[in-house]
Design a protein around this motif. Structure first.
Motif, mmCIF file in Angstrom:
data_model
loop_
_atom_site.group_PDB
_atom_site.id
_atom_site.type_symbol
_atom_site.label_atom_id
_atom_site.label_comp_id
_atom_site.label_asym_id
_atom_site.label_seq_id
_atom_site.Cartn_x
_atom_site.Cartn_y
_atom_site.Cartn_z
ATOM 1 N N MET A 1 0.830 -1.200 0.000
ATOM 2 C CA MET A 1 0.000 0.000 0.000
ATOM 3 C C MET A 1 0.864 1.249 0.000
ATOM 4 S SD MET A 1 -3.279 0.218 -0.063
ATOM 5 C CE MET A 1 -3.917 -1.197 0.836
ATOM 6 N N ALA A 2 1.971 1.159 0.736
ATOM 7 C CA ALA A 2 2.809 2.343 0.896
ATOM 8 C C ALA A 2 3.316 2.876 -0.436
ATOM 9 C CB ALA A 2 3.981 2.032 1.805
ATOM 10 N N ILE A 3 3.861 1.994 -1.255
ATOM 11 C CA ILE A 3 4.398 2.455 -2.530
ATOM 12 C C ILE A 3 3.341 3.084 -3.401
ATOM 13 C CG2 ILE A 3 6.438 1.420 -3.572
ATOM 14 C CD1 ILE A 3 3.779 -0.790 -3.900
ATOM 15 N N LEU A 4 2.157 2.521 -3.299
ATOM 16 C CA LEU A 4 1.111 2.992 -4.182
ATOM 17 C C LEU A 4 0.898 4.476 -3.987
ATOM 18 C CD1 LEU A 4 -1.419 0.116 -3.677
ATOM 19 C CD2 LEU A 4 0.541 0.276 -5.184
ATOM 20 N N LEU A 5 0.831 4.867 -2.744
ATOM 21 C CA LEU A 5 0.537 6.264 -2.466
ATOM 22 C C LEU A 5 1.747 7.132 -2.758
ATOM 23 C CD1 LEU A 5 -1.427 5.549 0.745
ATOM 24 C CD2 LEU A 5 -2.341 6.412 -1.395
ATOM 25 N N GLU A 6 2.914 6.591 -2.507
ATOM 26 C CA GLU A 6 4.117 7.360 -2.714
ATOM 27 C C GLU A 6 4.273 7.752 -4.184
ATOM 28 O OE1 GLU A 6 7.604 6.592 0.225
ATOM 29 O OE2 GLU A 6 7.752 5.375 -1.579
ATOM 30 N N SER A 7 4.213 6.751 -5.053
ATOM 31 C CA SER A 7 4.431 7.057 -6.459
ATOM 32 C C SER A 7 3.187 7.669 -7.086
ATOM 33 C CB SER A 7 4.838 5.798 -7.223
ATOM 34 O OG SER A 7 3.979 4.754 -6.891
ATOM 35 N N ALA B 200 3.347 12.433 7.807
ATOM 36 C CA ALA B 200 2.481 11.261 7.828
ATOM 37 C C ALA B 200 3.028 10.194 6.881
ATOM 38 C CB ALA B 200 1.074 11.649 7.411
ATOM 39 N N SER B 201 2.894 8.950 7.278
ATOM 40 C CA SER B 201 3.335 7.876 6.400
ATOM 41 C C SER B 201 2.246 7.641 5.352
ATOM 42 C CB SER B 201 3.536 6.600 7.220
ATOM 43 O OG SER B 201 2.285 6.101 7.612
ATOM 44 N N PRO B 202 2.627 7.032 4.212
ATOM 45 C CA PRO B 202 1.622 6.742 3.179
ATOM 46 C C PRO B 202 0.463 5.915 3.731
ATOM 47 C CG PRO B 202 3.817 6.372 2.328
ATOM 48 C CD PRO B 202 3.972 6.653 3.793
ATOM 49 N N TRP B 203 0.782 5.020 4.645
ATOM 50 C CA TRP B 203 -0.248 4.185 5.252
ATOM 51 C C TRP B 203 -1.267 5.046 5.988
ATOM 52 C CZ3 TRP B 203 -2.336 -0.296 4.747
ATOM 53 C CH2 TRP B 203 -3.048 -0.879 5.780
ATOM 54 N N GLN B 204 -0.746 6.050 6.723
ATOM 55 C CA GLN B 204 -1.646 6.956 7.445
ATOM 56 C C GLN B 204 -2.485 7.777 6.470
ATOM 57 O OE1 GLN B 204 1.474 8.762 9.779
ATOM 58 N NE2 GLN B 204 0.430 8.187 11.687
ATOM 59 N N SER B 205 -1.822 8.277 5.402
ATOM 60 C CA SER B 205 -2.595 9.122 4.492
ATOM 61 C C SER B 205 -3.645 8.296 3.749
ATOM 62 C CB SER B 205 -1.689 9.870 3.518
ATOM 63 O OG SER B 205 -0.907 8.977 2.791
ATOM 64 N N PHE B 206 -3.408 6.976 3.602
ATOM 65 C CA PHE B 206 -4.447 6.143 3.016
ATOM 66 C C PHE B 206 -5.696 6.155 3.892
ATOM 67 C CE2 PHE B 206 -6.627 2.033 2.941
ATOM 68 C CZ PHE B 206 -7.043 2.011 1.626
ATOM 69 N N TRP B 207 -5.468 6.008 5.204
ATOM 70 C CA TRP B 207 -6.619 5.958 6.117
ATOM 71 C C TRP B 207 -7.247 7.318 6.343
ATOM 72 C CZ3 TRP B 207 -9.181 1.775 7.267
ATOM 73 C CH2 TRP B 207 -8.529 0.536 7.144
ATOM 74 N N ARG B 208 -6.422 8.386 6.311
ATOM 75 C CA ARG B 208 -6.944 9.709 6.659
ATOM 76 C C ARG B 208 -7.456 10.475 5.443
ATOM 77 N NH1 ARG B 208 -5.141 11.509 11.639
ATOM 78 N NH2 ARG B 208 -6.509 13.286 11.224
ATOM 79 N N ILE B 209 -6.894 10.205 4.256
ATOM 80 C CA ILE B 209 -7.318 10.967 3.073
ATOM 81 C C ILE B 209 -8.045 10.080 2.072
ATOM 82 C CG2 ILE B 209 -6.569 12.409 1.158
ATOM 83 C CD1 ILE B 209 -4.119 13.138 2.821
#
Lengths: 297, 298
Positions: A1-7, B200-209
């Protein structure tokens, strides 16, 4: 999930210098996901294609033979030479095309009216239209069967064209309406000054402009009509008038123990090929139509 | 003068609407209205297919009709499991397709393909995949060592349900991912950047945004899919015919059997009305949630 949002940020800023994708773990995982999606979506279709070209010994081999030892067209020949599958395709094409055209002819003026002249009750009408998109066919079957019987439409393509047109009207109206709302009004004002009435204006000036939207909704209607099952199963009993999903589902062998797997696979290939071609050609329009129909509606 | 032009335009608008309204009323309103009416009558082989007024007796019969409630729960179970799985997978696919990568448009095309294909034909394909003797599902599981003997997929209640859910998820997951992808693309990128700046980490922004802003699309997709899955007919008709032993008999199959096989038109009408009302309740609930999430997202 992390990479998805990053890129993700890359996709929105094509101008910014793209970060080079390193061979990181997250990158590998991402590509695994892409490959998994492709396999998941294609494998069942490919398995049908492979089966349809196999000889019967290969089909019934245990353990399974994945790639045919020799290719055969027998199953296709059976469909077209010994069964009227050419006719079934024509039936499906005729019913789907006619209802698509009817849907556009009836739906476009209605969409225009809802977008522009807004007669009293427009809001309620729109709500009603939204509501009926959620109706499952089974709830309509019995009532429609009565209409079909009263009008003596059994084994008449009208019995399919009418419900298919109606079932696709809501989407057509919603998509076309959102298109008309976006059109600048000046054009219509100018046309009125030139003495066009509403109908002339709609046909001569607006229709050419709405062509992309017409194509979008037309394709969605065609797909839905081609795929319909329960009405086609119930209203058409004459063997030569059946549509391809029903005819394929009723493929049987000479006995219960002799299911013609190869022919069934070939039938699914034959029945899905036109739609695969449509998707390949009109992927963008399909996505557009689905999203604007569901979300804006 | 202005008023009369406006009035005239409204009248033209009405004329333009009329054909569409007529078709919609004939195909949607009439059958439902007819079922409401006929639901108050007994019209079956016992009454020689003549309607006999019996008031609410059909509805009382539904209450005690264990068979109907069994199909009802089977339908609910199928719907909830399928739609949940589709939503999770569809969200994952949408997140992947929202990235820029080489070959994205090809993958996007492939990912909507299952949605476009006829359910009845898809069902034939999955029946073959889950065939107990020659099916590839058994073959793969055997080769991987997960099972030691072939499973009679469509012959056992549990595995037949599983097979149906797999087929349904395969066919309709693309619909959800298309809707969610459109939603993802409408989320302003600045939000992520601002949030990331705050550490914020990407994981957090997934849940918050991502998730909160995607909520309207999620609810709409679930609403559409719920209604469709609840009325599903063709998949079961082709893959299992409701079997084995009625374990996959959904409401649509039961209504179909009552109307078309037992010719019990009055009772089938009452069943249609009850199913319709249950569906309306769910739709109303969902619409309420949609309008609330829309308000809060603005």
């Amino acid at each position: 999930m992390a990479i998805l949002l990053e890129s993700d940020s890359l996709s929105k800023h094509p101008s910014s210098v793209p970060k080079r994708r390193s061979l990181s773990l997250s990158n590998i995982l991402f590509w695994c996901a892409v490959v998994a999606i492709v396999i998941f979506c294609l494998a069942p279709i490919l398995w049908q294609v492979l089966t349809s070209f196999k000889v019967n010994e290969d089909i019934a081999a245990i353990p399974n033979i994945y790639f045919p030892t020799r290719l055969t067209l027998d199953h296709y020949i059976e469909l077209f030479a010994r069964r009227p599958f050419g006719r079934y395709i024509l039936n499906s094409a005729f019913v789907s095309l006619t209802s698509t055209i009817a849907c556009l002819i009836i739906g476009t003026p209605a969409a225009y009216a809802l977008a522009r002249s807004r007669p009293r009750g427009s809001y309620l009408i729109q709500l009603g239209i939204l509501f009926v998109t959620l109706f499952p066919s089974i709830l309509l079957l019995q009532g429609l069967l009565e209409i079909v019987q009263v009008l003596n439409l059994g084994n008449n393509y009208l019995a399919l064209i009418l419900p298919y047109t109606a079932m696709n009207l809501p989407l057509t109206i919603l998509v076309m309406r959102s298109f008309f709302v976006q059109l600048p009004r000046d054009l219509e004002d100018a046309a009125r000054v030139d003495g066009y009435n509403t109908w002339q204006m709609l046909v001569q000036i607006l229709t050419p402009l709405t062509l992309p939207a017409l194509v979008t909704t037309g394709i969605l209607t065609f797909i839905a009509a081609w795929n319909e099952f329960i009405f086609a199963l119930t209203f058409i009993t004459e063997e030569t008038m059946k549509t391809i999903p029903v005819a394929s589902a009723q493929l049987g062998g000479s006995s219960v123990f002799e299911i013609p797997y190869g022919a069934i696979a070939a039938a699914t290939v034959v029945g899905t090929t036109p739609l695969v071609i449509l998707v390949l050609l009109f992927q963008k329009q399909i996505v557009q139509g689905l999203t604007s129909g569901a979300v804006k509606g | 003068m202005v008023k009369s032009i406006q009035a005239q335009e409204q009248r033209t608008g009405l004329y333009l609407l009329l054909p569409a309204l007529a078709v919609l009323l004939l195909v949607f309103a009439y059958p439902i209205g007819r079922s409401l009416w006929l639901g108050l009558f007994a019209q079956n082989l016992g009454t020689e297919l003549q309607p006999v007024f019996i008031g609410l007796n059909n509805y009382i019969r539904i209450f005690g009709d264990g068979h109907f409630w069994q199909t009802f729960w089977i339908t609910i179970r199928f719907t909830v499991l399928s739609v949940t799985l589709e939503l999770l997978l569809g969200l994952g696919v949408a997140l992947v397709l929202n990235q820029t990568f080489r070959g994205r448009s090809v993958v996007r095309t492939i990912a909507i393909l299952p949605w476009a294909l006829p359910t009845a034909l898809i069902a034939l394909g999955w029946t073959w995949i889950f065939n107990d003797q020659y099916g590839i599902a058994n073959d793969i599981l055997l080769r991987l060592g997960f099972i030691s003997t072939g499973i009679n997929w469509l012959g056992e209640a549990f595995t037949a349900t599983l097979a149906l859910i797999v087929a349904d998820v395969w066919k309709t997951m693309p619909f959800i991912s298309i809707l969610l992808l459109a939603g993802l693309q409408s989320i302003p990128q600045d939000l992520y950047e601002a949030y990331a700046m705050e550490g914020a980490s990407p994981w957090q922004s997934f849940w918050r945004i991502t998730l909160p802003l995607l909520m309207p699309q999620i609810v709409i997709a679930v609403l559409f899919r719920f209604a469709q899955a609840f009325g599903i007919f063709d998949l079961m008709q082709v893959m299992t015919g409701g079997g084995p032993g009625g374990s996959t008999e959904v409401v649509a199959l039961y209504i179909y059997a009552n109307a078309m096989r037992y010719l019990d038109f009055g009772y089938a009408s009452a069943l249609i009305v009850v199913t319709f009302l249950l569906l309306v309740c769910v739709i109303a609930l969902c619409s309420f949630v949609v309008s609330r999430s829309r308000q809060s997202s603005i």
